[in-house]
Every structure is written in structure tokens, then in C-alpha cells.
Design an enzyme around this catalytic site. Structure first.
Site, PDB file in Angstrom:
ATOM      1  N   HIS A   1      -5.330  -3.268  -2.685  1.00  0.00           N
ATOM      2  CA  HIS A   1      -4.967  -2.339  -3.762  1.00  0.00           C
ATOM      3  C   HIS A   1      -4.886  -3.022  -5.129  1.00  0.00           C
ATOM      4  O   HIS A   1      -4.499  -2.405  -6.117  1.00  0.00           O
ATOM      5  CB  HIS A   1      -3.637  -1.663  -3.451  1.00  0.00           C
TER       6      HIS A   1
ATOM      7  N   SER B   1       0.795  -1.230   0.000  1.00  0.00           N
ATOM      8  CA  SER B   1       0.000   0.000   0.000  1.00  0.00           C
ATOM      9  C   SER B   1       0.826   1.278   0.000  1.00  0.00           C
ATOM     10  O   SER B   1       0.358   2.306  -0.467  1.00  0.00           O
ATOM     11  CB  SER B   1      -0.961   0.002   1.185  1.00  0.00           C
TER      12      SER B   1
ATOM     13  N   LYS C   1     -11.631   0.671  -1.824  1.00  0.00           N
ATOM     14  CA  LYS C   1     -10.669   1.339  -2.692  1.00  0.00           C
ATOM     15  C   LYS C   1     -11.213   1.394  -4.120  1.00  0.00           C
ATOM     16  O   LYS C   1     -12.086   2.191  -4.375  1.00  0.00           O
ATOM     17  CB  LYS C   1      -9.318   0.675  -2.531  1.00  0.00           C
TER      18      LYS C   1
HETATM   19  C1  LIG Z   1      -6.696  -0.013   3.197  1.00  0.00           C
HETATM   20  C2  LIG Z   1      -6.148  -1.329   3.522  1.00  0.00           C
HETATM   21  C3  LIG Z   1      -6.776  -2.156   4.459  1.00  0.00           C
HETATM   22  C4  LIG Z   1      -7.931  -1.680   5.285  1.00  0.00           C
HETATM   23  O1  LIG Z   1      -9.101  -1.592   4.547  1.00  0.00           O
HETATM   24  P1  LIG Z   1     -10.275  -0.636   5.035  1.00  0.00           P
HETATM   25  O2  LIG Z   1     -11.450  -1.118   4.277  1.00  0.00           O
HETATM   26  O3  LIG Z   1      -9.871   0.755   4.706  1.00  0.00           O
HETATM   27  O4  LIG Z   1     -10.423  -0.836   6.511  1.00  0.00           O
HETATM   28  C5  LIG Z   1      -6.272  -3.439   4.624  1.00  0.00           C
HETATM   29  N1  LIG Z   1      -5.192  -3.864   3.943  1.00  0.00           N
HETATM   30  C6  LIG Z   1      -4.545  -3.068   3.065  1.00  0.00           C
HETATM   31  C7  LIG Z   1      -3.352  -3.596   2.341  1.00  0.00           C
HETATM   32  C8  LIG Z   1      -4.991  -1.781   2.841  1.00  0.00           C
HETATM   33  O5  LIG Z   1      -4.341  -0.976   1.998  1.00  0.00           O
END
Ligand SMILES: *Cc1c(COP(=O)(O)O)cnc(C)c1O
Length: 383
Positions: free
Chosen positions: A207, A179, A238
Site C-alpha cells: 500500500h 492494509s 494496487k
Molecule cells: C494486497 C496485499 C497483498 C497481496 O497482494 P496481491 O497482489 O493482491 O496478492 C500482500 N500484502 C499486503 C500488505 C497487501 O495489502
């Protein structure tokens, strides 16, 4: 109660240029947002396909609110399990080509809820050093042995698998796209090692979902590894443009988590309108290759230009493009400098990234135009 130590702690963070604060957005997400009252080009969101403000998805949510109301009113196991939740899970299973799926309220909760339910005191979890914080927290909650391995280092991972014996179950867990670095995990090699050393594999596709793979199914689809990864986790927050997360895997895994995962059991179900909206978003992602192509074109263009400009973009090959600065104070100063020119790129500092690797984390989306990208590059030339 004397809580003056809090003030001291915050002052200490301030001194190290590590104190954080909130900024206010007064617009929908998109290529442009209104940030603290200023209209800026946005290169910091994870809304990779520009779906967070998509008319079709908003319409689906509004319709579902009319039909089901807003709150789910109870946890899934009491009376909060509504038709849209089950529809979304069926859609996810088709999307990921798995037997079944289970939805969680957020990615953070999915990771803590899956890992802590599956693993226990007699087990070991091998985790890439740059995995997301929610993965680490899930391992700590599970009480299993936490063993980090150096970032994407397969030799080190094999050494650990070879030498750490006597555990009941072994789990290798990895982000598929990292990320803060934007590089990809060597998933094929991880799956091979897991098979050789009898370990389970769990991936976090946060991602990669909607971004990688011919139909947007993620890194697993990109590498054709369907059926070879035990636990596929990903988020709806995302590229999917909504909120929430999922586990895709076998029917037994789903049943087990429904019975054992505290993050699933002891929380109110996701609002049904959100589930309905996510369902429509998944259909768009699956059918609209043009969106994904646009995203890749934009990312490739920036990668190429930034390299010739001499920026250190680490090993990124995705729409997440880090510009390594190292010093946290400088990273913040660069970000503020860009903001003055109407461009928002968030500075990322420890502890989110390792010490001495503070960076600007720039994300590009399918919604950005070529003019937006050129405007960004022009501003970066003045750093
Ligand atoms: C954003 C993210 C999460 C958390 O997800 P949310 O739905 O925002 O709680 C978990 N793992 C990774 C790799 C992320 O980038």
C-alpha cells in the site's frame, strides 16, 4: 462423503454476522463503478492513482497481446520467461534503486514464496501483529518459529530480539503501510534494531508503492532507507493498477529465489502483456508527481473533515482510512446505509481484523473529485 458440516459452519458465521458473499462489478474500476447493477461512488478499491483503467496502460497491454499473445504458456524456468518479464524487472530495479528484481504472479505468492524459501526450521521470524495474512502464511510454510510482536511496538520487538537466542537466522518482517489501519511502520527504528541484533529486514510495500516517496518508491524511499532493507516486496496490483508482485534486492537474492522459491518455480509466468502494462505504469508513476499530490490532497482533506466530525480513524495517515465501528453487525448496517445513498464503503470484519474492531475501510484515490469527497461526507453525516 457427508459434508453437511459446511452448511452448519456457514450458518454459524451468518449468526455472528461474519458470513461473506461476492458482489458483482460490471464496469472498469474508477471513482464510479457499477456494483450489483447500481452506479455508485467507489471508496473501497486500492487503485490509488486511478491507473487500473488508464488509456496508456491499456494500450501497452493491447500492443503486447498483439506481439506476444495472451498466455505465457509455461513457467519462467521452462519457456515462459519472455522479454517483457525481464524488462519489467529491470524497470523495478531502477525504480527501487536495487541491484535486481524478481516478479511473482501475486502479492500473496510473493510473500509466501520469499519467506518460505529464505527461512527454515532453525530460524525465527518476528512479525508485526497486523501484518498481512500472506506474510503469516509464508512463515507457517517456512516452518520457522513465528513470533508476533504487538503492533508497531519497538520496545516489545527489542525485548524479543534480546531474549530469543539460539536461532540460526532472524528476520523482521513488516507491512510499511498497514492494509486495514492505514498507519505506517516505524521502519527507521526497525532497521536500527535489526542492525543491532543482527537480523534481516523484509518490508511489504503493497500500500506504499506509488503512494509514498517523492517518486512513489514507497516507505523505503520516503525515509531514505535505500540500501538498508534486505528484502523489499510490493505489489503491482494496487497503485500500479495491474496484477502481480515483486521482490527487489541483491542479484544473489534473485538467483536464490529463482532456484528455491516454489511459488516462483511451480507456476506459469505472468501474462507478458501484464508485464508490459506494469512497465508503462511504473514509468507513469515515476514521472507524474501530480497524481501523487492529488492523492495526498484528497486523503488530507478527508482526514481533516472526518476528525472534526468525530469519527475514530485510528492512527491512519494515508489514503486508507478506517472508521472504527467495533460491532460487525453495525459495520455491515452502516455500509448498507451508505450504499442506499449511492456510496460504496466496504465493511471489514474479523478474522480480517481483530475481534471487536470491525470497521468501514474507506480508501480514497487520486481520481476522486472534491465533489465526490463532499458527497461521501454528507452521507456519513446521516449515519
Ligand atoms: C494486497 C496485499 C497483498 C497481496 O497482494 P496481491 O497482489 O493482491 O496478492 C500482500 N500484502 C499486503 C500488505 C497487501 O495489502
Amino acid at each position: 462423503m457427508n459434508i453437511s458440516f459446511l452448511e452448519k459452519d456457514l450458518a454459524h458465521m451468518e449468526n455472528l454476522r461474519l458470513r461473506r458473499s461476492l458482489k458483482r462489478v460490471d464496469s472498469p474500476q474508477g471513482r464510479e463503478i457499477v456494483l450489483n447493477g447500481q452506479r455508485v461512488l467507489n471508496f473501497s478499491s486500492n487503485d490509488y492513482l486511478g491507473l487500473a483503467n488508464d488509456a496508456r496502460i491499456k494500450h501497452a497491454a493491447l500492443e503486447a497481446i498483439q506481439r506476444y499473445g495472451l498466455g505465457a504458456g509455461a513457467s519462467r524456468l521452462i519457456c515462459g520467461n519472455m522479454t517483457p518479464h525481464e524488462k519489467l524487472e529491470a524497470e523495478l530495479a531502477i525504480f527501487k534503486n536495487t541491484e535486481s528484481a524478481l516478479v511473482f504472479s501475486s502479492g500473496y505468492m510473493a510473500n509466501t514464496g520469499i519467506i518460505s524459501a529464505l527461512m527454515g526450521r532453525d530460524d525465527i521470524v518476528l512479525s508485526d501483529k497486523l501484518n498481512h495474512a500472506s506474510i503469516i502464511d509464508g512463515i507457517i510454510l517456512s516452518r520457522a518459529q513465528l513470533q508476533r510482536y504487538p503492533h508497531v511496538d519497538m520496545q516489545a520487538l527489542e525485548e524479543i530480539l534480546k531474549n530469543r537466542k539460539g536461532y540460526k537466522h532472524k528476520l523482521i518482517v513488516t507491512d510499511t503501510v498497514f492494509s486495514m489501519d492505514g498507519d505506517k511502520a516505524p521502519l527507521k527504528e526497525i532497521v536500527d534494531l535489526a542492525r543491532r541484533y543482527e537480523a534481516m529486514v523484509m518490508v511489504d510495500e503493497a500500500h506504499a508503492m506509488g503512494v509514498l516517496g517523492a517518486q512513489g518508491g514507497g516507505r523505503v524511499e520516503e525515509l531514505g532507507l535505500q540500501g538498508q532493507v534486505d528484502i523489499q516486496m510490493g505489489t503491482l496490483s494496487k497503485a500500479v493498477g495491474c496484477c502481480g508482485a515483486y521482490m527487489c534486492g541483491t542479484q544473489i537474492l534473485r538467483e536464490y529465489l529463482i532456484n528455491k522459491s516454489r511459488e516462483f518455480i511451480y507456476t506459469t509466468a505472468m501474462p507478458p502483456a501484464l508485464a508490459q502494462a506494469a512497465c508503462v505504469a511504473l514509468q507513469i508513476i515515476r514521472q507524474d508527481n501530480q497524481l501523487r499530490r492529488q492523492l495526498k490532497d484528497n486523503a488530507d482533506y478527508l482526514h481533516k473533515k472526518l476528525k472534526t466530525m468525530g469519527f475514530d480513524t485510528m492512527n491512519s495517515t494515508t489514503p486508507i482510512i478506517p472508521l472504527l465501528v467495533k460491532d460487525p453487525g453495525r459495520a455491515v448496517a452502516f455500509s448498507q446505509h451508505l450504499l442506499k445513498q449511492g456510496i460504496f464503503v466496504q465493511a471489514i470484519r474479523p478474522p480480517t481484523v481483530p475481534v471487536n474492531t470491525a470497521r468501514l475501510r474507506l480508501t480514497v484515490t487520486a481520481a476522486h473529485t472534491r465533489r465526490d469527497l463532499d458527497q461521501l461526507l454528507q452521507a456519513l453525516r446521516t449515519i
